[in-house]
Write a protein that holds these residues in place. Structure first.
Motif, PDB file in Angstrom:
ATOM      1  N   ILE A 170       0.841  -1.202   0.000  1.00  0.00           N
ATOM      2  CA  ILE A 170       0.000   0.000   0.000  1.00  0.00           C
ATOM      3  C   ILE A 170       0.878   1.254   0.000  1.00  0.00           C
ATOM      4  CG2 ILE A 170      -1.642   1.363   1.363  1.00  0.00           C
ATOM      5  CD1 ILE A 170      -2.760  -1.359   2.399  1.00  0.00           C
ATOM      6  N   ILE A 171       1.885   1.279   0.881  1.00  0.00           N
ATOM      7  CA  ILE A 171       2.784   2.436   0.970  1.00  0.00           C
ATOM      8  C   ILE A 171       3.521   2.653  -0.348  1.00  0.00           C
ATOM      9  CG2 ILE A 171       4.842   3.376   2.106  1.00  0.00           C
ATOM     10  CD1 ILE A 171       3.971   1.845   4.651  1.00  0.00           C
ATOM     11  N   ALA A 172       4.081   1.558  -0.900  1.00  0.00           N
ATOM     12  CA  ALA A 172       4.857   1.657  -2.144  1.00  0.00           C
ATOM     13  C   ALA A 172       3.982   2.048  -3.331  1.00  0.00           C
ATOM     14  CB  ALA A 172       5.558   0.324  -2.422  1.00  0.00           C
ATOM     15  N   SER A 418      -1.530   6.815   2.943  1.00  0.00           N
ATOM     16  CA  SER A 418      -0.990   5.532   3.410  1.00  0.00           C
ATOM     17  C   SER A 418      -1.004   5.419   4.933  1.00  0.00           C
ATOM     18  CB  SER A 418       0.451   5.353   2.921  1.00  0.00           C
ATOM     19  OG  SER A 418       0.530   5.411   1.515  1.00  0.00           O
ATOM     20  N   MET A 419      -1.151   6.550   5.620  1.00  0.00           N
ATOM     21  CA  MET A 419      -1.063   6.524   7.086  1.00  0.00           C
ATOM     22  C   MET A 419      -2.250   5.836   7.752  1.00  0.00           C
ATOM     23  SD  MET A 419       0.759  10.136   8.079  1.00  0.00           S
ATOM     24  CE  MET A 419       0.239  11.192   6.741  1.00  0.00           C
ATOM     25  N   LEU A 420      -3.374   5.740   7.045  1.00  0.00           N
ATOM     26  CA  LEU A 420      -4.520   4.963   7.528  1.00  0.00           C
ATOM     27  C   LEU A 420      -4.960   4.027   6.414  1.00  0.00           C
ATOM     28  CD1 LEU A 420      -6.752   7.603   9.383  1.00  0.00           C
ATOM     29  CD2 LEU A 420      -5.227   5.915  10.415  1.00  0.00           C
ATOM     30  N   ILE A 421      -5.460   2.864   6.760  1.00  0.00           N
ATOM     31  CA  ILE A 421      -5.829   1.877   5.735  1.00  0.00           C
ATOM     32  C   ILE A 421      -6.987   2.365   4.869  1.00  0.00           C
ATOM     33  CG2 ILE A 421      -7.412   0.609   7.248  1.00  0.00           C
ATOM     34  CD1 ILE A 421      -5.438  -1.628   5.237  1.00  0.00           C
ATOM     35  N   GLY A 427      -5.484   1.317  -0.148  1.00  0.00           N
ATOM     36  CA  GLY A 427      -5.703   0.767   1.180  1.00  0.00           C
ATOM     37  C   GLY A 427      -7.080   0.147   1.333  1.00  0.00           C
ATOM     38  N   VAL A 428      -8.090   0.812   0.784  1.00  0.00           N
ATOM     39  CA  VAL A 428      -9.466   0.290   0.856  1.00  0.00           C
ATOM     40  C   VAL A 428      -9.568  -1.063   0.146  1.00  0.00           C
ATOM     41  CG1 VAL A 428     -11.840   0.675   0.097  1.00  0.00           C
ATOM     42  CG2 VAL A 428     -10.559   2.548   1.118  1.00  0.00           C
TER      43      VAL A 428
END
Length: 467
Positions: A170-172, A418-421, A427-428
Protein backbone atom coordinates in the motif's frame (compact mmCIF):
# COMPACT_ATOMS: atom_id res chain seq x y z
CA UNK A 1 -28.10 20.95 10.19
CA UNK A 2 -24.46 21.04 9.08
CA UNK A 3 -23.38 19.96 12.57
CA UNK A 4 -25.80 17.02 12.45
CA UNK A 5 -24.42 15.92 9.06
CA UNK A 6 -20.84 16.11 10.37
CA UNK A 7 -21.92 14.10 13.43
CA UNK A 8 -23.49 11.41 11.21
CA UNK A 9 -20.28 11.25 9.17
CA UNK A 10 -18.11 10.93 12.30
CA UNK A 11 -20.35 8.20 13.76
CA UNK A 12 -20.34 6.31 10.46
CA UNK A 13 -16.58 6.69 10.23
CA UNK A 14 -16.17 5.31 13.78
CA UNK A 15 -18.44 2.36 12.95
CA UNK A 16 -16.20 1.56 9.95
CA UNK A 17 -13.03 1.70 12.05
CA UNK A 18 -14.61 -0.43 14.80
CA UNK A 19 -15.88 -3.05 12.33
CA UNK A 20 -14.21 -5.97 14.11
CA UNK A 21 -15.33 -4.81 17.56
CA UNK A 22 -19.01 -4.23 16.78
CA UNK A 23 -19.22 -7.21 14.36
CA UNK A 24 -20.90 -5.18 11.61
CA UNK A 25 -19.41 -5.23 8.11
CA UNK A 26 -17.93 -1.83 7.16
CA UNK A 27 -20.13 -1.82 4.04
CA UNK A 28 -23.26 -1.25 6.16
CA UNK A 29 -22.26 1.97 8.03
CA UNK A 30 -20.71 3.35 4.81
CA UNK A 31 -23.99 3.02 2.88
CA UNK A 32 -26.17 4.17 5.81
CA UNK A 33 -23.90 7.16 6.43
CA UNK A 34 -24.04 8.15 2.76
CA UNK A 35 -27.85 7.86 2.54
CA UNK A 36 -28.53 9.76 5.79
CA UNK A 37 -26.08 12.58 4.91
CA UNK A 38 -27.77 13.22 1.57
CA UNK A 39 -31.26 12.84 3.12
CA UNK A 40 -30.38 15.52 5.70
CA UNK A 41 -29.10 17.79 2.93
CA UNK A 42 -32.38 17.37 1.03
CA UNK A 43 -34.48 18.02 4.16
CA UNK A 44 -32.49 21.06 5.28
CA UNK A 45 -31.80 22.53 1.85
CA UNK A 46 -33.66 25.78 2.64
CA UNK A 47 -31.42 26.50 5.61
CA UNK A 48 -28.04 26.24 3.89
CA UNK A 49 -26.33 29.50 3.00
CA UNK A 50 -23.54 28.08 0.83
CA UNK A 51 -22.96 25.39 -1.79
CA UNK A 52 -19.78 24.05 -3.37
CA UNK A 53 -19.94 23.62 -7.16
CA UNK A 54 -17.80 20.51 -7.68
CA UNK A 55 -17.74 20.79 -11.46
CA UNK A 56 -16.22 24.28 -11.27
CA UNK A 57 -14.41 23.78 -7.93
CA UNK A 58 -15.81 27.04 -6.54
CA UNK A 59 -18.06 28.07 -3.66
CA UNK A 60 -21.28 29.54 -5.10
CA UNK A 61 -22.08 33.07 -3.99
CA UNK A 62 -25.59 34.00 -2.91
CA UNK A 63 -26.82 30.41 -2.58
CA UNK A 64 -29.04 31.44 0.35
CA UNK A 65 -31.06 33.73 -1.95
CA UNK A 66 -31.80 30.96 -4.49
CA UNK A 67 -35.41 29.80 -4.85
CA UNK A 68 -36.43 26.41 -3.50
CA UNK A 69 -36.72 24.98 -7.00
CA UNK A 70 -33.27 26.29 -7.96
CA UNK A 71 -31.73 24.80 -4.82
CA UNK A 72 -33.39 21.42 -5.40
CA UNK A 73 -32.29 21.42 -9.04
CA UNK A 74 -28.72 22.27 -8.05
CA UNK A 75 -28.68 19.52 -5.40
CA UNK A 76 -29.92 16.95 -7.93
CA UNK A 77 -27.27 18.05 -10.42
CA UNK A 78 -24.55 17.88 -7.77
CA UNK A 79 -25.68 14.42 -6.64
CA UNK A 80 -25.69 13.22 -10.23
CA UNK A 81 -22.23 14.75 -10.79
CA UNK A 82 -20.77 12.93 -7.78
CA UNK A 83 -22.50 9.67 -8.66
CA UNK A 84 -21.07 9.94 -12.17
CA UNK A 85 -17.53 10.59 -10.91
CA UNK A 86 -17.80 7.81 -8.33
CA UNK A 87 -19.24 5.39 -10.89
CA UNK A 88 -16.31 6.10 -13.21
CA UNK A 89 -13.97 4.86 -10.48
CA UNK A 90 -16.17 1.86 -9.60
CA UNK A 91 -16.64 0.73 -13.22
CA UNK A 92 -12.89 1.16 -13.79
CA UNK A 93 -12.28 -0.91 -10.64
CA UNK A 94 -14.74 -3.61 -11.74
CA UNK A 95 -12.97 -3.90 -15.10
CA UNK A 96 -9.52 -4.10 -13.51
CA UNK A 97 -10.65 -6.67 -10.94
CA UNK A 98 -12.27 -8.82 -13.63
CA UNK A 99 -9.13 -8.78 -15.78
CA UNK A 100 -7.09 -9.79 -12.73
CA UNK A 101 -9.54 -12.63 -11.99
CA UNK A 102 -9.35 -13.82 -15.61
CA UNK A 103 -5.54 -13.88 -15.38
CA UNK A 104 -5.91 -15.85 -12.15
CA UNK A 105 -8.35 -18.27 -13.85
CA UNK A 106 -5.52 -19.26 -16.20
CA UNK A 107 -3.04 -19.28 -13.27
CA UNK A 108 -1.22 -16.41 -14.97
CA UNK A 109 0.31 -15.05 -11.78
CA UNK A 110 2.32 -18.27 -11.45
CA UNK A 111 4.51 -16.77 -14.21
CA UNK A 112 5.57 -13.91 -11.94
CA UNK A 113 5.66 -16.35 -9.04
CA UNK A 114 8.17 -18.43 -11.02
CA UNK A 115 10.39 -15.36 -11.45
CA UNK A 116 10.61 -15.03 -7.66
CA UNK A 117 13.06 -17.83 -6.93
CA UNK A 118 14.01 -16.61 -3.46
CA UNK A 119 12.21 -17.69 -0.29
CA UNK A 120 13.94 -15.01 1.81
CA UNK A 121 11.29 -12.69 3.25
CA UNK A 122 13.39 -9.51 3.03
CA UNK A 123 14.13 -10.07 -0.67
CA UNK A 124 10.45 -10.75 -1.39
CA UNK A 125 9.58 -7.54 0.50
CA UNK A 126 11.90 -5.48 -1.71
CA UNK A 127 10.73 -7.21 -4.90
CA UNK A 128 7.08 -6.38 -4.12
CA UNK A 129 7.87 -2.82 -2.97
CA UNK A 130 9.77 -2.05 -6.18
CA UNK A 131 7.11 -3.75 -8.33
CA UNK A 132 4.37 -1.72 -6.57
CA UNK A 133 6.31 1.52 -7.04
CA UNK A 134 6.82 0.93 -10.78
CA UNK A 135 3.48 -0.70 -11.62
CA UNK A 136 1.41 1.95 -9.83
CA UNK A 137 2.98 4.68 -11.98
CA UNK A 138 2.02 2.77 -15.12
CA UNK A 139 -1.37 1.22 -14.32
CA UNK A 140 -2.34 3.37 -11.25
CA UNK A 141 -1.94 2.54 -7.57
CA UNK A 142 -5.38 0.94 -7.23
CA UNK A 143 -4.88 -1.62 -10.01
CA UNK A 144 -1.26 -2.26 -9.01
CA UNK A 145 -2.40 -3.11 -5.47
CA UNK A 146 -5.04 -5.55 -6.79
CA UNK A 147 -2.50 -7.27 -9.07
CA UNK A 148 0.28 -7.53 -6.48
CA UNK A 149 -1.91 -8.74 -3.62
CA UNK A 150 -3.32 -11.37 -5.99
CA UNK A 151 0.25 -12.53 -6.70
CA UNK A 152 1.12 -12.30 -3.00
CA UNK A 153 -1.74 -14.65 -2.16
CA UNK A 154 -0.13 -17.28 -4.39
CA UNK A 155 3.30 -16.92 -2.79
CA UNK A 156 2.65 -16.23 0.91
CA UNK A 157 0.05 -18.62 2.29
CA UNK A 158 0.24 -17.52 5.94
CA UNK A 159 -2.21 -14.59 6.20
CA UNK A 160 -0.62 -13.24 9.40
CA UNK A 161 2.62 -12.69 7.45
CA UNK A 162 0.92 -11.73 4.18
CA UNK A 163 -0.89 -8.72 5.64
CA UNK A 164 2.50 -7.24 6.59
CA UNK A 165 3.58 -7.48 2.96
CA UNK A 166 0.21 -6.00 1.92
CA UNK A 167 0.78 -3.02 4.23
CA UNK A 168 4.13 -2.24 2.59
CA UNK A 169 2.57 -2.71 -0.87
CA UNK A 170 0.00 0.00 0.00
CA UNK A 171 2.78 2.44 0.97
CA UNK A 172 4.86 1.66 -2.14
CA UNK A 173 1.85 1.81 -4.51
CA UNK A 174 0.74 5.21 -3.19
CA UNK A 175 4.32 6.50 -3.43
CA UNK A 176 4.59 5.25 -7.02
CA UNK A 177 1.25 6.78 -7.96
CA UNK A 178 2.23 10.27 -6.76
CA UNK A 179 4.89 10.98 -9.40
CA UNK A 180 2.86 9.83 -12.40
CA UNK A 181 -0.06 11.81 -13.93
CA UNK A 182 -2.04 8.57 -14.26
CA UNK A 183 -0.79 6.92 -11.07
CA UNK A 184 -3.34 8.37 -8.64
CA UNK A 185 -6.77 10.02 -8.86
CA UNK A 186 -5.45 13.24 -7.31
CA UNK A 187 -2.45 13.61 -9.62
CA UNK A 188 -4.77 12.93 -12.54
CA UNK A 189 -7.08 15.71 -11.28
CA UNK A 190 -4.17 18.16 -11.09
CA UNK A 191 -2.94 17.03 -14.53
CA UNK A 192 -6.36 17.36 -16.19
CA UNK A 193 -6.93 20.66 -14.34
CA UNK A 194 -3.78 22.04 -16.01
CA UNK A 195 -1.97 22.57 -12.72
CA UNK A 196 0.96 20.24 -13.46
CA UNK A 197 2.68 18.90 -16.57
CA UNK A 198 4.05 15.37 -16.90
CA UNK A 199 7.72 16.38 -17.19
CA UNK A 200 7.75 18.68 -14.18
CA UNK A 201 5.64 16.28 -12.09
CA UNK A 202 8.18 13.49 -12.62
CA UNK A 203 11.08 15.90 -12.11
CA UNK A 204 9.74 17.27 -8.83
CA UNK A 205 8.32 14.09 -7.32
CA UNK A 206 10.24 11.03 -8.52
CA UNK A 207 13.01 11.26 -5.90
CA UNK A 208 10.70 12.22 -2.95
CA UNK A 209 8.31 9.40 -3.90
CA UNK A 210 11.18 6.92 -4.21
CA UNK A 211 12.41 7.88 -0.74
CA UNK A 212 8.84 7.59 0.57
CA UNK A 213 8.90 3.94 -0.62
CA UNK A 214 12.51 3.08 0.35
CA UNK A 215 12.47 4.33 3.96
CA UNK A 216 9.52 2.17 5.21
CA UNK A 217 10.75 -0.88 3.25
CA UNK A 218 14.28 -0.47 4.64
CA UNK A 219 13.03 -0.15 8.24
CA UNK A 220 10.56 -3.04 7.79
CA UNK A 221 13.34 -5.34 6.52
CA UNK A 222 14.78 -5.25 10.07
CA UNK A 223 11.50 -6.21 11.74
CA UNK A 224 11.21 -9.77 13.16
CA UNK A 225 8.28 -10.69 10.87
CA UNK A 226 10.51 -10.30 7.78
CA UNK A 227 13.35 -12.42 9.15
CA UNK A 228 14.02 -15.91 7.79
CA UNK A 229 12.49 -17.78 4.85
CA UNK A 230 8.94 -18.53 3.74
CA UNK A 231 7.51 -21.97 4.32
CA UNK A 232 6.37 -23.50 1.02
CA UNK A 233 3.65 -26.12 0.89
CA UNK A 234 4.80 -29.01 -1.27
CA UNK A 235 1.44 -29.66 -2.93
CA UNK A 236 1.48 -26.18 -4.38
CA UNK A 237 4.65 -26.96 -6.30
CA UNK A 238 3.04 -29.88 -8.10
CA UNK A 239 0.05 -27.87 -9.33
CA UNK A 240 -0.27 -28.15 -13.08
CA UNK A 241 0.28 -24.86 -14.85
CA UNK A 242 -2.02 -23.79 -17.69
CA UNK A 243 -0.28 -23.57 -21.06
CA UNK A 244 -1.88 -20.12 -21.50
CA UNK A 245 -0.63 -18.77 -18.14
CA UNK A 246 2.12 -16.53 -19.52
CA UNK A 247 0.04 -15.41 -22.50
CA UNK A 248 -2.91 -14.33 -20.34
CA UNK A 249 -0.64 -12.57 -17.83
CA UNK A 250 1.06 -10.45 -20.49
CA UNK A 251 -2.21 -9.88 -22.34
CA UNK A 252 -4.02 -8.83 -19.15
CA UNK A 253 -1.30 -6.48 -17.89
CA UNK A 254 -0.80 -5.13 -21.41
CA UNK A 255 -4.54 -4.42 -21.64
CA UNK A 256 -4.42 -2.48 -18.35
CA UNK A 257 -1.34 -0.51 -19.48
CA UNK A 258 -3.24 0.31 -22.70
CA UNK A 259 -5.91 2.21 -20.71
CA UNK A 260 -3.92 5.47 -20.13
CA UNK A 261 -2.74 5.36 -23.76
CA UNK A 262 -6.36 5.07 -24.89
CA UNK A 263 -7.23 8.02 -22.63
CA UNK A 264 -4.46 10.20 -24.04
CA UNK A 265 -5.48 9.43 -27.63
CA UNK A 266 -9.26 9.76 -27.26
CA UNK A 267 -9.53 12.04 -24.15
CA UNK A 268 -12.30 9.72 -22.94
CA UNK A 269 -12.54 8.76 -19.24
CA UNK A 270 -10.31 5.81 -18.21
CA UNK A 271 -13.22 3.44 -17.57
CA UNK A 272 -14.06 3.44 -21.30
CA UNK A 273 -10.59 2.15 -22.14
CA UNK A 274 -10.83 -0.36 -19.29
CA UNK A 275 -14.07 -1.77 -20.70
CA UNK A 276 -12.42 -2.11 -24.13
CA UNK A 277 -9.44 -3.85 -22.52
CA UNK A 278 -11.76 -6.17 -20.58
CA UNK A 279 -13.63 -7.03 -23.79
CA UNK A 280 -10.40 -7.91 -25.63
CA UNK A 281 -9.06 -10.01 -22.73
CA UNK A 282 -12.46 -11.75 -22.42
CA UNK A 283 -12.41 -12.66 -26.14
CA UNK A 284 -9.04 -14.37 -25.82
CA UNK A 285 -10.10 -16.00 -22.55
CA UNK A 286 -13.17 -17.52 -24.23
CA UNK A 287 -11.16 -18.69 -27.22
CA UNK A 288 -8.51 -20.31 -25.01
CA UNK A 289 -11.10 -22.04 -22.84
CA UNK A 290 -13.05 -23.24 -25.92
CA UNK A 291 -16.27 -22.23 -24.21
CA UNK A 292 -19.35 -20.78 -25.89
CA UNK A 293 -20.53 -17.96 -23.72
CA UNK A 294 -22.68 -14.87 -23.90
CA UNK A 295 -22.62 -12.05 -21.35
CA UNK A 296 -26.43 -12.14 -21.48
CA UNK A 297 -27.87 -15.56 -20.69
CA UNK A 298 -31.60 -16.06 -20.26
CA UNK A 299 -31.63 -19.84 -20.03
CA UNK A 300 -30.76 -20.56 -16.40
CA UNK A 301 -29.72 -24.18 -17.05
CA UNK A 302 -27.47 -23.15 -19.91
CA UNK A 303 -26.08 -20.28 -17.83
CA UNK A 304 -25.31 -22.64 -14.94
CA UNK A 305 -23.54 -25.00 -17.29
CA UNK A 306 -21.43 -22.20 -18.71
CA UNK A 307 -20.57 -20.95 -15.23
CA UNK A 308 -18.36 -24.00 -14.80
CA UNK A 309 -16.51 -23.44 -18.08
CA UNK A 310 -16.50 -19.76 -18.92
CA UNK A 311 -13.54 -17.86 -17.46
CA UNK A 312 -15.41 -14.56 -17.86
CA UNK A 313 -18.51 -15.75 -16.01
CA UNK A 314 -16.44 -17.35 -13.25
CA UNK A 315 -14.25 -14.24 -12.91
CA UNK A 316 -17.30 -11.96 -12.64
CA UNK A 317 -18.74 -14.21 -9.92
CA UNK A 318 -15.55 -13.80 -7.85
CA UNK A 319 -15.60 -9.98 -7.84
CA UNK A 320 -15.67 -8.45 -4.33
CA UNK A 321 -18.96 -6.54 -4.61
CA UNK A 322 -18.99 -5.60 -0.89
CA UNK A 323 -15.72 -3.69 -1.45
CA UNK A 324 -17.25 -1.90 -4.46
CA UNK A 325 -20.33 -0.84 -2.48
CA UNK A 326 -18.19 0.22 0.48
CA UNK A 327 -16.21 2.45 -1.87
CA UNK A 328 -19.50 3.90 -3.20
CA UNK A 329 -20.70 4.71 0.32
CA UNK A 330 -17.44 6.35 1.43
CA UNK A 331 -17.00 8.51 -1.67
CA UNK A 332 -20.61 9.66 -1.78
CA UNK A 333 -20.61 10.48 1.96
CA UNK A 334 -17.48 12.60 1.53
CA UNK A 335 -19.15 14.21 -1.50
CA UNK A 336 -22.00 15.31 0.82
CA UNK A 337 -19.51 17.15 3.06
CA UNK A 338 -17.85 18.67 0.02
CA UNK A 339 -21.15 19.89 -1.48
CA UNK A 340 -21.98 21.92 1.62
CA UNK A 341 -18.57 23.58 1.44
CA UNK A 342 -17.49 21.98 4.74
CA UNK A 343 -14.22 20.66 3.31
CA UNK A 344 -13.65 23.93 1.46
CA UNK A 345 -14.11 25.89 4.71
CA UNK A 346 -11.76 23.48 6.52
CA UNK A 347 -9.01 24.13 3.97
CA UNK A 348 -9.76 27.87 4.04
CA UNK A 349 -9.52 27.97 7.84
CA UNK A 350 -6.00 26.56 7.53
CA UNK A 351 -5.26 29.33 5.06
CA UNK A 352 -6.61 32.03 7.41
CA UNK A 353 -4.93 30.71 10.55
CA UNK A 354 -1.49 30.58 8.94
CA UNK A 355 0.42 32.92 6.60
CA UNK A 356 -0.60 31.97 3.10
CA UNK A 357 1.57 30.30 0.52
CA UNK A 358 2.18 32.20 -2.66
CA UNK A 359 4.98 33.60 -4.75
CA UNK A 360 7.08 34.19 -1.63
CA UNK A 361 7.48 30.51 -0.81
CA UNK A 362 11.24 30.77 -0.97
CA UNK A 363 11.37 34.06 0.91
CA UNK A 364 11.40 34.45 4.66
CA UNK A 365 9.10 32.70 7.12
CA UNK A 366 6.31 32.02 4.61
CA UNK A 367 8.12 28.90 3.41
CA UNK A 368 7.95 26.85 6.63
CA UNK A 369 4.35 27.72 7.45
CA UNK A 370 3.23 27.09 3.88
CA UNK A 371 4.85 23.68 3.97
CA UNK A 372 2.97 22.92 7.18
CA UNK A 373 -0.37 23.70 5.49
CA UNK A 374 0.34 21.23 2.67
CA UNK A 375 1.64 18.59 5.13
CA UNK A 376 -1.61 18.94 7.09
CA UNK A 377 -3.44 18.42 3.80
CA UNK A 378 -1.57 15.11 3.52
CA UNK A 379 -2.60 14.10 7.03
CA UNK A 380 -6.17 15.17 6.25
CA UNK A 381 -6.20 12.97 3.15
CA UNK A 382 -5.55 9.95 5.40
CA UNK A 383 -8.35 10.85 7.79
CA UNK A 384 -10.98 11.84 5.21
CA UNK A 385 -10.18 11.35 1.53
CA UNK A 386 -7.60 12.94 -0.75
CA UNK A 387 -9.93 13.55 -3.72
CA UNK A 388 -12.23 16.22 -2.16
CA UNK A 389 -9.30 17.87 -0.37
CA UNK A 390 -7.42 18.26 -3.65
CA UNK A 391 -10.67 19.43 -5.27
CA UNK A 392 -10.98 22.09 -2.56
CA UNK A 393 -7.37 23.17 -3.10
CA UNK A 394 -8.05 23.59 -6.82
CA UNK A 395 -10.68 26.17 -5.93
CA UNK A 396 -8.66 27.85 -3.18
CA UNK A 397 -5.24 28.35 -4.70
CA UNK A 398 -4.56 30.19 -7.93
CA UNK A 399 -0.87 29.63 -8.51
CA UNK A 400 0.25 29.18 -12.16
CA UNK A 401 0.84 25.80 -13.82
CA UNK A 402 3.82 23.82 -12.47
CA UNK A 403 4.16 26.02 -9.39
CA UNK A 404 5.85 23.99 -6.65
CA UNK A 405 2.68 24.28 -4.54
CA UNK A 406 0.77 21.97 -6.91
CA UNK A 407 3.55 19.38 -6.91
CA UNK A 408 3.76 19.39 -3.11
CA UNK A 409 -0.03 18.98 -2.93
CA UNK A 410 0.23 16.05 -5.38
CA UNK A 411 2.89 14.43 -3.17
CA UNK A 412 1.13 15.04 0.16
CA UNK A 413 -2.34 13.99 -1.00
CA UNK A 414 -0.99 10.96 -2.87
CA UNK A 415 1.27 9.52 -0.16
CA UNK A 416 -0.41 10.87 3.00
CA UNK A 417 -3.30 8.46 2.58
CA UNK A 418 -0.99 5.53 3.41
CA UNK A 419 -1.06 6.52 7.09
CA UNK A 420 -4.52 4.96 7.53
CA UNK A 421 -5.83 1.88 5.73
CA UNK A 422 -8.98 3.71 4.63
CA UNK A 423 -7.00 6.81 3.64
CA UNK A 424 -6.41 5.71 0.05
CA UNK A 425 -8.08 3.68 -2.69
CA UNK A 426 -5.19 1.19 -2.56
CA UNK A 427 -5.70 0.77 1.18
CA UNK A 428 -9.47 0.29 0.86
CA UNK A 429 -9.00 -2.41 -1.79
CA UNK A 430 -6.28 -4.17 0.22
CA UNK A 431 -8.54 -4.00 3.28
CA UNK A 432 -11.29 -5.73 1.31
CA UNK A 433 -9.05 -8.34 -0.32
CA UNK A 434 -7.18 -9.34 2.86
CA UNK A 435 -9.75 -8.35 5.53
CA UNK A 436 -7.11 -6.21 7.24
CA UNK A 437 -8.21 -4.76 10.58
CA UNK A 438 -8.16 -0.95 10.84
CA UNK A 439 -6.43 -0.92 14.24
CA UNK A 440 -3.90 -3.61 13.27
CA UNK A 441 -2.80 -1.38 10.38
CA UNK A 442 -2.77 1.67 12.67
CA UNK A 443 -0.44 -0.08 15.15
CA UNK A 444 1.81 -1.99 12.76
CA UNK A 445 2.02 -0.02 9.48
CA UNK A 446 0.96 3.60 10.07
CA UNK A 447 4.23 4.63 11.75
CA UNK A 448 6.21 3.25 8.79
CA UNK A 449 3.98 5.20 6.39
CA UNK A 450 4.42 8.38 8.48
CA UNK A 451 8.22 8.08 8.45
CA UNK A 452 8.21 7.53 4.68
CA UNK A 453 5.84 10.48 4.18
CA UNK A 454 8.02 12.85 6.22
CA UNK A 455 11.27 11.63 4.63
CA UNK A 456 9.82 12.15 1.16
CA UNK A 457 8.49 15.60 2.12
CA UNK A 458 11.95 16.59 3.37
CA UNK A 459 13.44 15.37 0.10
CA UNK A 460 10.90 17.47 -1.84
CA UNK A 461 11.89 20.59 0.10
CA UNK A 462 15.47 19.99 -1.07
CA UNK A 463 14.80 18.96 -4.69
CA UNK A 464 12.36 21.81 -5.38
CA UNK A 465 15.23 24.29 -5.06
CA UNK A 466 16.77 22.70 -8.20
CA UNK A 467 13.85 23.82 -10.41
Amino acid sequence: MESVIILVFVMGYLAITLEHSIKIDKLIPALVMMAICWALIALGLEGFSQWFDSSEHVLLEGFGSFTSDDKMHLMEETLLHHLGKTSEILVFLLGAMTIVEIIDYFDGFSTIKDFIKTKKKTKILWIFSILAFILSAIIDNLTATIVLISILQKIVKDRSIRIWFAGLIIIAANAGGAWSPIGDVTTTMLWIGKKVTTGHLIGYLFVPSLICMIVPSFIASFLPVFKGDLEVEEELETKKKSKFSSTMLYLGLGAIVFVPIFKMITHLPPYVGMMLSLGVVAIFAEIYSSSKFSLTEFDSEESDAHAHHSPVHQSLSKIELPSILFFLGILMAVAALESLGILFNFAESLQDSMPMLGTEMHQGSHKGVSDLVVLLLGVGSAVIDNVPLVAASLGMFHEPIDNELWHFIAYSAGTGGSMLIIGSAAGVVAMGMEKIDFFWYLKKISWLALLGFLAGAAAFMVTRTLF
